[in-house]
Structure formats: C-alpha cells, structure tokens
Design an enzyme around this catalytic site. Sequence first.
Site, short mmCIF file in Angstrom:
data_model
loop_
_atom_site.label_atom_id
_atom_site.label_comp_id
_atom_site.label_asym_id
_atom_site.label_seq_id
_atom_site.Cartn_x
_atom_site.Cartn_y
_atom_site.Cartn_z
CB SER A 32 27.01 -22.79 -21.01
OG SER A 32 27.14 -22.17 -22.25
CB THR A 33 23.92 -18.36 -21.96
OG1 THR A 33 24.94 -18.59 -22.92
CG2 THR A 33 23.83 -16.90 -21.63
CG ASP A 83 16.04 -21.63 -25.89
OD1 ASP A 83 17.06 -22.24 -25.52
OD2 ASP A 83 15.02 -22.19 -26.32
N GLY A 84 19.13 -20.29 -25.64
CA GLY A 84 20.32 -20.13 -26.47
C GLY A 84 19.95 -20.58 -27.88
CG ASP A 86 23.17 -24.62 -32.36
OD1 ASP A 86 23.65 -24.51 -31.22
OD2 ASP A 86 22.53 -25.62 -32.73
CE LYS A 96 16.59 -23.68 -29.33
NZ LYS A 96 17.61 -23.17 -28.42
N GLY A 99 20.41 -29.88 -29.37
CA GLY A 99 19.78 -30.60 -28.27
C GLY A 99 18.64 -31.54 -28.61
CD GLU A 105 15.36 -25.64 -27.23
OE1 GLU A 105 16.31 -25.55 -26.46
OE2 GLU A 105 15.52 -25.81 -28.44
CE LYS A 123 26.34 -20.35 -29.50
NZ LYS A 123 25.50 -20.98 -28.48
C1 5RP Z 1 21.20 -26.19 -29.00
C2 5RP Z 1 20.85 -24.86 -28.49
C3 5RP Z 1 21.37 -24.39 -27.15
O1 5RP Z 1 20.40 -23.60 -26.56
C4 5RP Z 1 22.62 -23.60 -27.33
O2 5RP Z 1 23.60 -24.35 -28.02
C5 5RP Z 1 23.17 -23.16 -25.98
O3 5RP Z 1 24.29 -22.35 -26.18
P1 5RP Z 1 25.20 -21.80 -25.01
O4 5RP Z 1 25.74 -23.02 -24.27
O5 5RP Z 1 26.27 -21.02 -25.72
O6 5RP Z 1 24.37 -20.93 -24.12
O7 5RP Z 1 20.17 -24.14 -29.12
O8 5RP Z 1 20.63 -26.35 -30.27
#
Ligand code: 5RP
Length: 227
Positions: A32-33, A83-84, A86, A96, A99, A105, A123
């Site tokens: 989402s970010t 990137d995001g 967890d 992570k 996904g 990634e 996080k």
């Molecule tokens: C999944 C991840 C995603 O990048 C992460 O969960 C995205 O987080 P957010 O929605 O808070 O930006 O690493 O394993």
Amino acid sequence: METSAFDIKKECAKEALAVIPNHSIIGLGGGSTISHLIHFIKEKDNFEVQVVTPSMQTKLLCLENGLDVLHTECVDHVDLAFDGCDQVDAQLCALKSGGGIHSLEKLIGSMADEYILLVDESKYVPALTFDQPVVLELLTEAMAYVRSRVEQLGGRPVMRRSAAKDGFTVTDNGHLLMDVSFDQVHDIRQLETNLQAIRGVLDTSLFVDVATKALIAGSSGMKWLNK
Ligand code: 5RP
C-alpha cells in the site's frame, strides 16, 4: 486526533518522493505504501521516471497511471528502489513473508544504488522476532530435499498451498513457496547463509545486507535509518 495508518503510509510515500531524482530508473516493490508513492509520482509536475517492478499489481498500477515500466530483464542498474516489508530491524535486516515475490524483490534491490524500505513504525523492531516464517522460493523437484535440509537447521517447513497447481502455490516464476518457522534465531546472517546454500532454493525472504536505508513513519513524524 490520532493519525491513521493510511495517513502515515501516505506521509511516508510523500517523503520518499522527495528523494527521487528526475529522470531516474527506480524500483518499486509491492504494497500500500508503494501504491501511494505511484500516485505521488504521477501527480508531480515535469517529473519523469522509469520503473522496474517485481510485482504484477504494481506494474498494472504504474501503467494505469501512465508511468513508464521497463522489462526487468533488460535493466542492469537501478538508481533507487523502494519496497515495503513485514519487519525491519536496527541493522536493516528485513523479513518479507506475504507476497511470495521476494526473489525478484531482492534482485531489484541488489541492482539499486539505494534500496529503501518504507515502513510504518509498527514494523520496526530492534532485532527481527521471527513471529512470521521465512519464505523460500524453490524448484519443484527440490521440495523433499529442501524440506529435510531445513529441518536439519531447526526449521518447521510448510508448503504454501492454493488451488493453483496440484494444490501448491506457484510463483510468477513457476516455482514453489515454502514457509519455514523458526523458534529461535541466534545469528540471522548465518541462517541466511545456510538457507541460501541449500541446492534448489532460489532465494529467501530474509533480507540481510540488501536494504541501505529505511524510512520509518509514525504518528509523531519520520525517521531515516541508514546503513
Ligand atoms: C510482503 C511485503 C510488502 O511489501 C509489505 O507487506 C507492504 O506493506 P505496506 O502495505 O504496509 O506498504 O513485504 O511480504
């Protein structure tokens, strides 16, 4: 009034936008970010970037917003990748799990001069807790072998399942995913080295020495964490 998680992620993306040079090649992961960041890039006047992404969802969102998406196989260098994750710790080790696109990634993160994790403060932890499994992407034929090697390392492996292929989840690259839980991890680097060394494992969702920065956003503001 308390700032919502939605607004915190949005602020994080806005801060990230400010460090992207015009005309650069950027990596964008999933989540989402990253989606907020795509919208900010689109709205910025006289601003053009080219994008590589490991995520089909991100790719579609970029295309819907008119961003130029490159074929990753034709790119050998990325200026900045975002990137995001967890969970991320004080050493910038990250986990992570969700996904199942971690191999790509990590590839894009490694191509980048800077690989920046965008996270909300929930996080951030002093040291990874391993509440969630480490995910391995592996060759189908290596399933039983990898399972036994992972058990020797003290892991509890569970194949990720869906209706896709004989009941197994299959990645975009056509491989399987194994979720491996660990009760205690004393040495994250050694664990990553041991998992990487198992033949048939393509990559793990444990990111050690990949991220160069993290931007941690909270209700009281923003904090950069540097390598
Ligand atoms: C999944 C991840 C995603 O990048 C992460 O969960 C995205 O987080 P957010 O929605 O808070 O930006 O690493 O394993």
